[in-house]
Motif scaffolding. Structure first.
Motif, PDB file in Angstrom:
ATOM      1  N   UNK A 267       0.808  -1.209   0.000  1.00  0.00           N
ATOM      2  CA  UNK A 267       0.000   0.000   0.000  1.00  0.00           C
ATOM      3  C   UNK A 267       0.846   1.266   0.000  1.00  0.00           C
ATOM      4  N   UNK A 268       1.941   1.256   0.764  1.00  0.00           N
ATOM      5  CA  UNK A 268       2.806   2.430   0.815  1.00  0.00           C
ATOM      6  C   UNK A 268       3.448   2.700  -0.542  1.00  0.00           C
ATOM      7  N   UNK A 269       3.784   1.625  -1.285  1.00  0.00           N
ATOM      8  CA  UNK A 269       4.373   1.783  -2.613  1.00  0.00           C
ATOM      9  C   UNK A 269       3.340   2.307  -3.602  1.00  0.00           C
TER      10      UNK A 269
ATOM     11  N   UNK B 257      -2.516   6.064   2.200  1.00  0.00           N
ATOM     12  CA  UNK B 257      -2.141   4.924   1.366  1.00  0.00           C
ATOM     13  C   UNK B 257      -3.168   3.805   1.534  1.00  0.00           C
ATOM     14  N   UNK B 258      -3.366   2.966   0.520  1.00  0.00           N
ATOM     15  CA  UNK B 258      -4.268   1.815   0.681  1.00  0.00           C
ATOM     16  C   UNK B 258      -3.859   0.971   1.877  1.00  0.00           C
ATOM     17  N   UNK B 259      -4.838   0.437   2.596  1.00  0.00           N
ATOM     18  CA  UNK B 259      -4.542  -0.316   3.811  1.00  0.00           C
ATOM     19  C   UNK B 259      -4.034  -1.717   3.501  1.00  0.00           C
TER      20      UNK B 259
ATOM     21  N   UNK C 143     -15.204  -6.230   2.497  1.00  0.00           N
ATOM     22  CA  UNK C 143     -14.429  -7.180   3.282  1.00  0.00           C
ATOM     23  C   UNK C 143     -14.036  -6.545   4.597  1.00  0.00           C
ATOM     24  N   UNK C 144     -14.537  -7.087   5.704  1.00  0.00           N
ATOM     25  CA  UNK C 144     -14.162  -6.606   7.035  1.00  0.00           C
ATOM     26  C   UNK C 144     -12.719  -7.025   7.294  1.00  0.00           C
ATOM     27  N   UNK C 145     -11.810  -6.056   7.373  1.00  0.00           N
ATOM     28  CA  UNK C 145     -10.394  -6.365   7.508  1.00  0.00           C
ATOM     29  C   UNK C 145     -10.038  -6.897   8.886  1.00  0.00           C
ATOM     30  N   UNK C 146     -10.902  -6.665   9.884  1.00  0.00           N
ATOM     31  CA  UNK C 146     -10.636  -7.186  11.224  1.00  0.00           C
ATOM     32  C   UNK C 146     -10.958  -8.669  11.320  1.00  0.00           C
TER      33      UNK C 146
END
Length: 234
Positions: A26-28, A49-51, A209-212
């Motif tokens: 995501x940082x890239x 940035x995207x997670x 989509x629940x990322x947790x």
């Protein structure tokens, strides 16, 4: 800088990076977008940035503005083929004010300066302002900024005023973007980070989509990058 510019900028890769076989972090992704915007002469806003990492790509993805606007950047991989959208919050340049017209001529409305096919993305060169007459059609536009960057649902002839029903909808949420998922129960509200699996406008039901929990759920679009889970949805 013309609003209709569709500039595709190859995303510069960091030193020593030759491929993203394990995915694009995501940082890239954020760095690529900021670099592309700077090279295009755009003011780069402060955006997150995207997670999650984007899928693997054999070479550096290409970054370009979505529908002619850097408010949303598209990240595109040729092999394997995939694309993702990332909202940057960049603002479109202000358009010059229309000259006043006699009241009897009707309001100035957005009209096609040339014929366009179905699925065309409208640019500043495609449109002009013209008097609608005292009895203009319903669903017309008076501000060019409301149509630039949107796609047509059908072929439209030169000189025709643009109507709302002729254009694709504007999404509040784009597939692949981070969203805030809100769940309500017993008078309590709990929020969690999530990723949109569909595009969606206000009131649409989309998959996220629940990322947790890493669970896919259905939710209603309630605002920009905000959804509310519905416990009775299957």
């Amino acid at each position: 800088m013309m609003l209709g510019l569709m500039l595709a900028v190859p995303a510069a890769m960091s030193a020593g990076a030759a491929e993203f076989g394990a995915g694009v972090p995501g940082a890239e992704v954020g760095r690529m977008i900021r670099t592309a915007m700077a090279e295009a002469g755009e003011v780069v806003p402060d955006f997150a940035d995207p997670v999650r990492a984007f899928p693997p790509c054999e070479a550096a993805p290409v970054v370009r503005p979505r529908q002619g606007s850097w408010a949303t950047a598209e990240v595109i991989c040729d092999a394997p083929v995939w694309s993702r959208a990332v909202r940057t919050g960049a603002m479109a340049p202000a358009l010059p004010a229309a000259a006043p017209v006699p009241e009897e001529a009707g309001p100035m409305v957005v009209t096609l300066a040339r014929s366009v096919p179905r699925g065309a993305m409208l640019t500043a060169e495609d449109i002009t302002l013209a008097a609608a007459g005292p009895r203009g059609p319903d669903g017309i536009f008076t501000n060019p900024a409301d149509v630039i960057g949107r796609r047509t649902k059908a072929a439209i002839g030169e000189g025709k005023p643009l109507l709302l029903r002729q254009l694709e909808p504007v999404w509040l949420i784009s597939k692949g973007n981070p969203v805030v998922l809100v769940a309500k129960a017993g008078g309590l509200a709990v929020s969690a980070p999530a990723e949109a699996l569909d595009d969606g406008g206000m009131g649409d039901v989309i998959r996220v989509l629940n990322l947790s929990s890493q669970r896919e759920v259905k939710a209603i679009v309630t605002g920009r990058n905000s959804v509310t889970a519905q416990t009775n949805m299957r």
